[in-house]
Design an enzyme around this catalytic site. Structure first.
Site, PDB file in Angstrom:
ATOM      1  N   TYR A 140       0.859  -1.199   0.000  1.00 56.67           N
ATOM      2  CA  TYR A 140       0.000   0.000   0.000  1.00 56.67           C
ATOM      3  C   TYR A 140       0.892   1.246   0.000  1.00 56.67           C
ATOM      4  O   TYR A 140       0.721   2.155  -0.830  1.00 56.67           O
ATOM      5  CB  TYR A 140      -0.902  -0.013   1.239  1.00 56.67           C
ATOM      6  CG  TYR A 140      -1.536   1.331   1.542  1.00 56.67           C
ATOM      7  CD1 TYR A 140      -2.652   1.782   0.842  1.00 56.67           C
ATOM      8  CD2 TYR A 140      -1.009   2.165   2.536  1.00 56.67           C
ATOM      9  CE1 TYR A 140      -3.220   3.028   1.119  1.00 56.67           C
ATOM     10  CE2 TYR A 140      -1.575   3.403   2.815  1.00 56.67           C
ATOM     11  CZ  TYR A 140      -2.675   3.825   2.107  1.00 56.67           C
ATOM     12  OH  TYR A 140      -3.234   5.064   2.379  1.00 56.67           O
ATOM     13  N   LYS A 179     -15.191   1.725   7.177  1.00 55.81           N
ATOM     14  CA  LYS A 179     -13.843   1.179   6.960  1.00 55.81           C
ATOM     15  C   LYS A 179     -13.550  -0.019   7.859  1.00 55.81           C
ATOM     16  O   LYS A 179     -12.527  -0.674   7.713  1.00 55.81           O
ATOM     17  CB  LYS A 179     -12.790   2.272   7.177  1.00 55.81           C
ATOM     18  CG  LYS A 179     -12.835   3.340   6.097  1.00 55.81           C
ATOM     19  CD  LYS A 179     -11.753   4.394   6.281  1.00 55.81           C
ATOM     20  CE  LYS A 179     -10.378   3.841   5.977  1.00 55.81           C
ATOM     21  NZ  LYS A 179      -9.341   4.896   6.055  1.00 55.81           N
TER      22      LYS A 179
HETATM   23  N1  NAD Z   1      -7.814   7.789   6.498  1.00 55.10           N
HETATM   24  C1  NAD Z   1      -6.521   7.932   6.717  1.00 55.10           C
HETATM   25  O1  NAD Z   1      -6.066   7.960   7.863  1.00 55.10           O
HETATM   26  C2  NAD Z   1      -5.560   8.095   5.558  1.00 55.10           C
HETATM   27  C3  NAD Z   1      -4.186   8.214   5.837  1.00 55.10           C
HETATM   28  C4  NAD Z   1      -3.307   8.362   4.782  1.00 55.10           C
HETATM   29  C5  NAD Z   1      -3.759   8.417   3.476  1.00 55.10           C
HETATM   30  N2  NAD Z   1      -5.096   8.279   3.222  1.00 55.10           N
HETATM   31  C6  NAD Z   1      -5.545   8.331   1.831  1.00 55.10           C
HETATM   32  O2  NAD Z   1      -6.667   9.194   1.751  1.00 55.10           O
HETATM   33  C7  NAD Z   1      -7.547   8.732   0.732  1.00 55.10           C
HETATM   34  C8  NAD Z   1      -8.950   8.547   1.299  1.00 55.10           C
HETATM   35  O3  NAD Z   1      -8.905   7.551   2.308  1.00 55.10           O
HETATM   36  P1  NAD Z   1     -10.147   7.205   3.222  1.00 55.10           P
HETATM   37  O4  NAD Z   1      -9.655   7.050   4.605  1.00 55.10           O
HETATM   38  O5  NAD Z   1     -11.233   8.152   2.943  1.00 55.10           O
HETATM   39  O6  NAD Z   1     -10.522   5.736   2.702  1.00 55.10           O
HETATM   40  P2  NAD Z   1     -11.870   5.112   2.111  1.00 55.10           P
HETATM   41  O7  NAD Z   1     -11.577   3.680   1.896  1.00 55.10           O
HETATM   42  O8  NAD Z   1     -13.002   5.457   2.999  1.00 55.10           O
HETATM   43  O9  NAD Z   1     -12.049   5.877   0.734  1.00 55.10           O
HETATM   44  C9  NAD Z   1     -11.470   5.464  -0.482  1.00 55.10           C
HETATM   45  C10 NAD Z   1     -12.567   5.491  -1.533  1.00 55.10           C
HETATM   46  O10 NAD Z   1     -11.980   5.200  -2.813  1.00 55.10           O
HETATM   47  C11 NAD Z   1     -12.871   4.326  -3.507  1.00 55.10           C
HETATM   48  N3  NAD Z   1     -12.077   3.624  -4.515  1.00 55.10           N
HETATM   49  C12 NAD Z   1     -10.994   2.842  -4.318  1.00 55.10           C
HETATM   50  N4  NAD Z   1     -10.530   2.385  -5.483  1.00 55.10           N
HETATM   51  C13 NAD Z   1     -11.330   2.904  -6.460  1.00 55.10           C
HETATM   52  C14 NAD Z   1     -11.371   2.792  -7.873  1.00 55.10           C
HETATM   53  N5  NAD Z   1     -10.474   2.049  -8.546  1.00 55.10           N
HETATM   54  N6  NAD Z   1     -12.328   3.430  -8.560  1.00 55.10           N
HETATM   55  C15 NAD Z   1     -13.247   4.175  -7.917  1.00 55.10           C
HETATM   56  N7  NAD Z   1     -13.267   4.324  -6.563  1.00 55.10           N
HETATM   57  C16 NAD Z   1     -12.327   3.682  -5.849  1.00 55.10           C
HETATM   58  C17 NAD Z   1     -13.461   3.448  -2.414  1.00 55.10           C
HETATM   59  O11 NAD Z   1     -14.666   2.808  -2.791  1.00 55.10           O
HETATM   60  C18 NAD Z   1     -13.651   4.449  -1.285  1.00 55.10           C
HETATM   61  O12 NAD Z   1     -14.924   5.060  -1.338  1.00 55.10           O
HETATM   62  C19 NAD Z   1      -6.953   7.439   0.191  1.00 55.10           C
HETATM   63  O13 NAD Z   1      -6.196   7.735  -0.966  1.00 55.10           O
HETATM   64  C20 NAD Z   1      -6.022   6.996   1.306  1.00 55.10           C
HETATM   65  O14 NAD Z   1      -4.975   6.188   0.837  1.00 55.10           O
HETATM   66  C21 NAD Z   1      -6.000   8.118   4.234  1.00 55.10           C
END
Ligand code: NAD
Length: 310
Positions: A140, A179
């Site tokens: 990841y 999640k």
């Molecule tokens: N939440 C955290 O603490 C955190 C920390 C570091 C980075 N991030 C990054 O922030 C972003 C949002 O994370 P989050 O916590 O909201 O996670 P999340 O899993 O709730 O949201 C990710 C969304 O992307 C969608 N998705 C994934 N692959 C896809 C695809 N191929 N086509 C269309 N939709 C797709 C999923 O269905 C989901 O709704 C991500 O890129 C994650 O890597 C989050």
């Protein structure tokens, strides 16, 4: 802004971002793309814009948006379960989705703000600075390093184009329930305490995380549009808060007194401590987090409990 696109808008950060953008730009045309692999429609109740259900790693952007351009694209979509170890799946989804998006945005130089991740820093325990070499400890994190590389390569080709990475640390807040095991430790521990169980953490609860409230993360993500140039900015609270301290704050806010239950850490790649150096974000984006951990946890618990939050 008249036209805005958000990927991953049914997810945790994405849905908070979409609803805040809708609030700030009530007349804008907002398009959300998501394939629901980890998102949930309930996060978008109240959304009034256009939804596209599509897999970004295969989407033909030009066919989908033939007559549309955007003032900004926010890219939040990603596989976010860090325990998915299928190297092709994780990398194909995260990297090819971003490459297709950049290829669409390039001709019109549409500003792109994308989600990077503190996981790229790996297992070190010093305060984390944007320019230190990446050390991904799982696939990841590796895929997120590739996003940063792609952003740099595309931006170098067209210096007038703004591609800005927001390197989230541990985000917590409303709309993360879907999640499940990948939700923040704050939420997991809250659920355990609510169920009357002792909150379970790895020995001896001293691991520290830079927990950032989703409202601060969203504000910074929007402010990243005003970045003076293409680059990556850390997005945290700037404080490392231990799991034991989280449990203390949860107990305080819930009126409970459940002692932690410690167990052995089964993961080889668990970060012992994360803490964002916010110097760049503070100087170039005027970022000033509103929610240090104690205030942020109080705000979150109030919202979860249906009480008034900040
Ligand atoms: N939440 C955290 O603490 C955190 C920390 C570091 C980075 N991030 C990054 O922030 C972003 C949002 O994370 P989050 O916590 O909201 O996670 P999340 O899993 O709730 O949201 C990710 C969304 O992307 C969608 N998705 C994934 N692959 C896809 C695809 N191929 N086509 C269309 N939709 C797709 C999923 O269905 C989901 O709704 C991500 O890129 C994650 O890597 C989050």
């Amino acid at each position: 802004m008249r036209s805005i696109l958000v990927t991953g808008g049914a997810g945790f950060i994405g849905s908070n971002l979409v609803l805040e953008l809708q609030h700030r730009h009530p007349n804008a045309h907002i398009v959300v793309i998501d394939d629901f692999r980890s998102g949930d429609f309930r996060n978008l109740i109240g959304f009034k814009g256009e939804f596209v259900a599509a897999d970004l790693s295969r989407l033909d952007w030009n066919a989908q948006f033939r007559n549309l351009s955007f003032d900004a694209i926010f890219h939040e979509a990603s596989i976010t379960d860090t325990t998915v170890h299928d190297q092709f799946l994780q990398t194909h989804n995260n990297v090819e989705s971003f490459r297709r998006l950049l290829d669409f945005a390039a001709p019109s130089l549409i500003p792109v703000i994308y989600a990077s991740s503190a996981s790229v820093y790996g297992l070190g325990s010093n305060v984390m600075q944007e320019d230190q070499p990446p050390a991904p400890a799982n696939v990841y994190a590796f895929s997120k390093v590739q996003l940063d590389n792609l952003a740099r390569i595309y931006a170098r080709r067209q210096p007038a184009w703004k591609i800005v990475g927001v390197r989230y640390f541990n985000v917590y807040g409303m709309h993360e329930a879907h999640k499940k095991a990948a939700a923040s430790m704050i939420y997991q521990l809250y659920l355990q305490i609510k169920a009357g169980k002792r909150p379970r953490v790895f020995h001896s609860g001293g691991q520290r995380r830079d927990f950032v409230h989703v409202k601060d993360a969203v504000n910074m993500t929007i402010d990243a549009l005003s970045a003076p140039q293409s680059r990556v900015y850390n997005c945290g609270s700037g404080r490392a808060f231990s799991f034991n301290e989280v449990i203390d704050e949860l107990n305080r806010n819930l009126g409970t007194d459940l002692a932690p239950e410690y167990f052995e850490n089964p993961y080889g790649f668990y970060q012992p401590r994360t803490e964002a150096d916010l110097t760049l974000a503070r100087t170039e984006l005027k970022y000033s987090p509103e929610f240090p951990p104690i205030r942020g946890i109080a705000d979150y618990v109030a919202a979860l409990e249906g009480r008034k939050s900040a």
